[in-house]
Scaffold this active site. Structure first.
Site, PDB file in Angstrom:
ATOM      1  N   MET A 101      19.741  60.078  55.031  1.00  0.00           N
ATOM      2  CA  MET A 101      19.862  60.662  53.690  1.00  0.00           C
ATOM      3  C   MET A 101      18.479  60.745  53.046  1.00  0.00           C
ATOM      4  SD  MET A 101      23.519  59.498  52.163  1.00  0.00           S
ATOM      5  CE  MET A 101      23.054  57.887  51.563  1.00  0.00           C
ATOM      6  N   GLY A 102      17.432  60.690  53.859  1.00  0.00           N
ATOM      7  CA  GLY A 102      16.079  60.762  53.313  1.00  0.00           C
ATOM      8  C   GLY A 102      15.666  59.416  52.716  1.00  0.00           C
ATOM      9  N   HIS A 122      11.947  55.244  55.416  1.00  0.00           N
ATOM     10  CA  HIS A 122      11.102  54.060  55.528  1.00  0.00           C
ATOM     11  C   HIS A 122      11.008  53.679  57.003  1.00  0.00           C
ATOM     12  CE1 HIS A 122      14.880  51.994  56.073  1.00  0.00           C
ATOM     13  NE2 HIS A 122      15.303  52.375  54.866  1.00  0.00           N
ATOM     14  N   HIS A 160      14.114  53.870  59.267  1.00  0.00           N
ATOM     15  CA  HIS A 160      14.453  55.195  59.791  1.00  0.00           C
ATOM     16  C   HIS A 160      13.487  55.588  60.907  1.00  0.00           C
ATOM     17  CE1 HIS A 160      15.842  55.599  55.473  1.00  0.00           C
ATOM     18  NE2 HIS A 160      16.935  55.943  56.111  1.00  0.00           N
ATOM     19  N   GLU A 191      21.291  48.959  62.717  1.00  0.00           N
ATOM     20  CA  GLU A 191      22.203  47.810  62.601  1.00  0.00           C
ATOM     21  C   GLU A 191      22.211  47.242  61.189  1.00  0.00           C
ATOM     22  OE1 GLU A 191      21.295  44.885  65.559  1.00  0.00           O
ATOM     23  OE2 GLU A 191      22.431  45.967  67.095  1.00  0.00           O
ATOM     24  N   GLN A 246      28.933  50.381  59.292  1.00  0.00           N
ATOM     25  CA  GLN A 246      28.839  51.834  59.498  1.00  0.00           C
ATOM     26  C   GLN A 246      28.679  52.151  60.987  1.00  0.00           C
ATOM     27  OE1 GLN A 246      26.563  54.813  57.043  1.00  0.00           O
ATOM     28  NE2 GLN A 246      25.001  54.464  58.569  1.00  0.00           N
ATOM     29  N   SER A 283      15.468  49.129  53.126  1.00  0.00           N
ATOM     30  CA  SER A 283      16.549  49.982  52.626  1.00  0.00           C
ATOM     31  C   SER A 283      15.949  50.952  51.627  1.00  0.00           C
ATOM     32  CB  SER A 283      17.612  49.126  51.921  1.00  0.00           C
ATOM     33  OG  SER A 283      18.451  49.940  51.131  1.00  0.00           O
TER      34      SER A 283
HETATM   35  O1  PAF Z   1      23.175  55.703  56.812  1.00  0.00           O
HETATM   36  C1  PAF Z   1      23.025  56.774  56.198  1.00  0.00           C
HETATM   37  O2  PAF Z   1      21.939  57.131  55.741  1.00  0.00           O
HETATM   38  C2  PAF Z   1      24.238  57.671  55.984  1.00  0.00           C
HETATM   39  O3  PAF Z   1      25.386  56.900  55.795  1.00  0.00           O
HETATM   40  C3  PAF Z   1      24.445  58.708  57.099  1.00  0.00           C
HETATM   41  C4  PAF Z   1      24.716  58.019  58.435  1.00  0.00           C
HETATM   42  C5  PAF Z   1      23.205  59.573  57.223  1.00  0.00           C
HETATM   43  C6  PAF Z   1      25.640  59.604  56.786  1.00  0.00           C
HETATM   44  O4  PAF Z   1      25.460  60.313  55.596  1.00  0.00           O
END
Ligand code: PAF
Length: 284
Positions: free
Chosen positions: A36-37, A40, A43, A154, A159, A191
């Site tokens: 979702m941008g 950091h 990602h 993780e 999720q 985060s």
């Molecule tokens: O973890 C996230 O950033 C979101 O939940 C995802 C997996 C991109 C789905 O919108």
């Protein structure tokens, strides 16, 4: 849409599919990193894992309204597409997919993907509808891109489990890979929402990792889950957290409650510092 370095960026599903079809015709494998941008190092570790495992890497960037509840931070969620794109181009990502809202949810879009049970507990209990929003979005991305591999952190352990179950149940032929949580030196899990923390809150925040680590260590020594979870909750409050949603000990695959971990288990927690809700988890 302008390209950043060697990385192309597209906003339409049709363009995403065309680029991937071209790679497929050349026999390339494809890795997908949904985000979702607000990128950091967490990602970026997923991106590096994809670049190492697949011939082509696609990163998606979409702040998914379907996974935000009433009163949550959809409007405030950190958005800086140019900065995110620059980081991804620098790493050597091949394609950025950054759709507009109506490309993903056009007028009349009603279908939802829900994952009951594993998606109803913990985060699902405190954020009703959250995992339906996530599962719907990720299902769409997997169908749109049909990657060989898709990478999730993780840090969002539930999720990861929900998405793994969803892909298996729906026979989506993508291997779902989880990558280890990336942490600050003091243990705080990276985060996008950490930017909300004020100085006092930032000072308290690492206690989350410290406390769940202590719970996991006690469980490994034979302590009972319910008693240690209650201890963990009290410790978080004593450390300065304003509210604790849960400290829980769960089966690492099904997320069903476990009292004495005789199989792989996970300690998961969610707690509030002011208006910021932090989650974290560790293996037992
Ligand atoms: O973890 C996230 O950033 C979101 O939940 C995802 C997996 C991109 C789905 O919108």
């Amino acid at each position: 849409m302008t390209a950043e370095g060697g990385m192309e960026a597209v906003r339409r599903v049709a363009d995403l599919r065309a680029r991937i079809a071209g790679w497929r015709a050349q026999g390339e494998t494809v890795g997908l990193v949904p985000t979702m941008g607000g990128l950091h190092e967490g990602h970026l570790s997923l991106v590096r894992a994809s670049l190492a495992a697949a011939g082509r890497t696609v990163v998606t960037l979409f702040v998914n309204p379907a996974q935000f509840g009433e009163g949550e931070d959809f409007d405030d969620y950190p958005r800086d597409e140019a900065a995110d794109a620059a980081m991804l181009a620098e790493l050597g990502v091949h394609l950025l997919f950054a759709p507009e809202g109506d490309e993903i949810y056009p007028e009349g879009h009603v279908t939802r993907v829900s994952v009951p049970g594993i998606g109803d507990c913990l985060e699902g209990e405190f954020r009703p509808g959250f995992f339906t929003g996530v599962a719907t979005m990720v299902t769409k991305l997997l169908i749109q891109a049909m990657p060989d591999l898709a990478f999730f952190g993780e840090k969002d352990y539930q999720q990861l489990r929900v998405i793994t179950r969803m892909a298996r149940d729906l026979d989506i032929p993508t291997e779902i890979r989880g990558e280890a949580t990336v942490r600050e030196d003091d243990g705080l899990a990276l985060s996008s929402r950490n930017v909300y923390l004020g100085p006092r809150e930032r000072g308290v925040a690492p206690a989350l990792y410290r406390v769940i680590g202590a719970v996991a260590a006690a469980l490994a020594e034979g302590a009972g889950a319910a008693e240690r979870a209650a201890w963990g909750t009290a410790e978080l409050v004593a450390a300065g957290f304003d509210r604790v949603d849960y400290v829980a000990v769960r089966d690492a695959l099904t997320l069903e409650p476990v009292e004495t971990p005789d199989r792989p288990a996970r300690v998961l927690a969610a707690a509030w510092l002011g208006r910021t809700r932090l989650i974290d988890n560790v293996a037992v």
